[in-house]
Design a protein around this motif. Structure first.
Motif, mmCIF file in Angstrom:
data_model
loop_
_atom_site.group_PDB
_atom_site.id
_atom_site.type_symbol
_atom_site.label_atom_id
_atom_site.label_comp_id
_atom_site.label_asym_id
_atom_site.label_seq_id
_atom_site.Cartn_x
_atom_site.Cartn_y
_atom_site.Cartn_z
ATOM 1 N N SER A 188 39.099 67.559 18.608
ATOM 2 C CA SER A 188 40.381 67.047 19.105
ATOM 3 C C SER A 188 41.432 66.908 18.018
ATOM 4 N N GLY A 189 41.145 67.446 16.829
ATOM 5 C CA GLY A 189 42.113 67.382 15.746
ATOM 6 C C GLY A 189 41.561 66.712 14.509
ATOM 7 N N LYS A 190 42.456 66.248 13.656
ATOM 8 C CA LYS A 190 42.050 65.699 12.368
ATOM 9 C C LYS A 190 41.464 64.299 12.504
ATOM 10 N N VAL A 191 40.430 64.040 11.693
ATOM 11 C CA VAL A 191 39.800 62.716 11.655
ATOM 12 C C VAL A 191 39.570 62.335 10.198
ATOM 13 N N THR A 192 39.682 61.067 9.912
ATOM 14 C CA THR A 192 39.452 60.587 8.553
ATOM 15 C C THR A 192 37.963 60.337 8.341
ATOM 16 N N PHE A 193 37.609 60.117 7.099
ATOM 17 C CA PHE A 193 36.219 59.800 6.784
ATOM 18 C C PHE A 193 35.812 58.517 7.514
ATOM 19 N N GLY A 194 36.692 57.524 7.498
ATOM 20 C CA GLY A 194 36.398 56.260 8.174
ATOM 21 C C GLY A 194 36.180 56.435 9.670
ATOM 22 N N ASP A 195 36.909 57.366 10.278
ATOM 23 C CA ASP A 195 36.753 57.619 11.712
ATOM 24 C C ASP A 195 35.337 58.070 12.061
ATOM 25 N N LEU A 196 34.691 58.785 11.125
ATOM 26 C CA LEU A 196 33.367 59.328 11.407
ATOM 27 C C LEU A 196 32.335 58.235 11.661
ATOM 28 N N PHE A 197 32.580 57.031 11.135
ATOM 29 C CA PHE A 197 31.625 55.936 11.309
ATOM 30 C C PHE A 197 31.599 55.400 12.739
ATOM 31 N N ARG A 198 32.641 55.676 13.516
ATOM 32 C CA ARG A 198 32.741 55.201 14.913
ATOM 33 C C ARG A 198 32.540 53.684 15.024
ATOM 34 N N ALA B 256 27.245 65.828 11.867
ATOM 35 C CA ALA B 256 27.018 67.055 11.107
ATOM 36 C C ALA B 256 28.350 67.489 10.502
ATOM 37 N N VAL B 257 28.292 68.033 9.296
ATOM 38 C CA VAL B 257 29.496 68.495 8.600
ATOM 39 C C VAL B 257 29.240 69.891 8.048
ATOM 40 N N SER B 258 30.187 70.797 8.276
ATOM 41 C CA SER B 258 30.077 72.178 7.794
ATOM 42 C C SER B 258 31.441 72.692 7.387
ATOM 43 N N LEU B 259 31.450 73.779 6.613
ATOM 44 C CA LEU B 259 32.715 74.377 6.178
ATOM 45 C C LEU B 259 33.399 75.186 7.269
ATOM 46 N N ALA B 260 32.651 75.730 8.215
ATOM 47 C CA ALA B 260 33.221 76.595 9.252
ATOM 48 C C ALA B 260 34.275 75.840 10.063
ATOM 49 N N PRO B 261 35.261 76.559 10.623
ATOM 50 C CA PRO B 261 36.297 75.901 11.419
ATOM 51 C C PRO B 261 35.730 75.230 12.661
ATOM 52 N N ALA B 262 36.444 74.220 13.146
ATOM 53 C CA ALA B 262 35.965 73.403 14.262
ATOM 54 C C ALA B 262 35.665 74.223 15.510
ATOM 55 N N ALA B 263 36.457 75.250 15.763
ATOM 56 C CA ALA B 263 36.237 76.057 16.969
ATOM 57 C C ALA B 263 34.874 76.746 16.926
ATOM 58 N N LYS B 264 34.486 77.246 15.764
ATOM 59 C CA LYS B 264 33.163 77.878 15.625
ATOM 60 C C LYS B 264 32.048 76.851 15.794
ATOM 61 N N LEU B 265 32.266 75.664 15.238
ATOM 62 C CA LEU B 265 31.253 74.625 15.353
ATOM 63 C C LEU B 265 31.047 74.238 16.815
ATOM 64 N N GLU B 266 32.144 74.073 17.553
ATOM 65 C CA GLU B 266 32.037 73.688 18.959
ATOM 66 C C GLU B 266 31.349 74.764 19.789
ATOM 67 N N ALA B 267 31.656 76.026 19.503
ATOM 68 C CA ALA B 267 31.039 77.122 20.257
ATOM 69 C C ALA B 267 29.532 77.157 20.014
#
Length: 245
Positions: free
Chosen positions: A55-65, A111-122
């Motif tokens: 859904s767009g950009k997220v900060t490191f802090g956002d990842l903690f939910r 999970a964190v990867s270098l690939a773009p978000a669209a590839k990760l979602e697919a």
């Protein structure tokens, strides 16, 4: 078929109880190691990492939910790849169903990867995964936590992977990192593991270790040569399925 001595039930119980002593020694050693791990010093994260999610950009802090602990699965997926690493996916398959259990203990997984978000979602959709997965392609995150390496770093030949103990065997390598976020919002790096240190987080391997054949990897070009993405295993042959009719 491995060759083993065939004994009576009583003899088997005696041998099993001898082995149980060793298992208990291992359990106690593992508990001591876990205590030592929790007592390690922390490093404050000073960089403001920004990731790309579905859904767009997220900060490191956002990842903690909103939770205080974060476990990051570093999944090998370079920007020019069409699929994630099959071995990292082997780990991720087990991670997916643990997410709600970890969340119940104030721990978020991502999970964190270098690939773009669209590839990760697919790819996430293909694998049927539900965990959060974000792209770090626009930041130094993968490089700072030493799971991605530049060509210049590799060409220098000075090991950086696994705290400099393991030679490079590619520009993308696996790992798990753990972070803590305090009430003030400060984030600390508390732990990372790589290479064989990841072994204990793969439940499938732990089950195989209980069997007579074990991981059955001797003689393969490399240990995980047999691993495939979960939708790429060949169907069982009639010969191997005969016991099920």
């Amino acid at each position: 078929m491995p060759q083993h001595q065939i004994v009576s039930r009583e003899q088997w119980i005696a041998a099993r109880k001898t082995h149980l002593v060793h298992e208990k020694e291992f359990s106690q050693a593992r508990e001591r190691l876990a205590e030592e791990r929790r007592a390690l010093p922390w490093v404050k994260v000073d960089k403001s990492y920004v990731f790309e999610g579905p859904s767009g950009k997220v900060t490191f802090g956002d990842l903690f939910r909103g939770r205080s602990q974060l476990v990051v699965q570093h999944v090998m997926f370079a920007p020019d790849w069409e699929a994630a690493c099959k071995s990292c996916s082997f780990w991720a398959d087990g991670l997916d169903r643990m997410v709600p259990h970890l969340a119940a203990r104030d721990t978020t997984t991502v999970a964190v990867s270098l690939a773009p978000a669209a590839k990760l979602e697919a790819f996430k959709t293909r694998m049927g995964w539900t965990f959060d997965w974000v792209s770090s392609g626009g930041s130094d995150f993968n490089y700072d936590y030493e799971v991605s390496f530049t060509r210049e770093q590799i060409d220098k030949g000075v090991p950086r992977y696994n705290f400099g103990t393991t030679p490079f065997y590619g520009p993308e390598l696996p790992g798990i990192s753990v972070f803590f976020r305090d009430e003030a919002g400060d984030i600390f790096h508390t732990y990372s593991c790589f290479a064989r240190g990841l072994d204990m987080m793969n439940a499938a391997y732990q089950y195989l270790d209980l069997t007579p054949l074990g991981r059955h990897e001797i003689g393969l070009p490399y240990p995980m040569d047999w691993v495939r993405l979960r939708d790429e295993y060949e169907p069982r042959t009639a010969e191997r399925a005969c016991c099920h009719g």
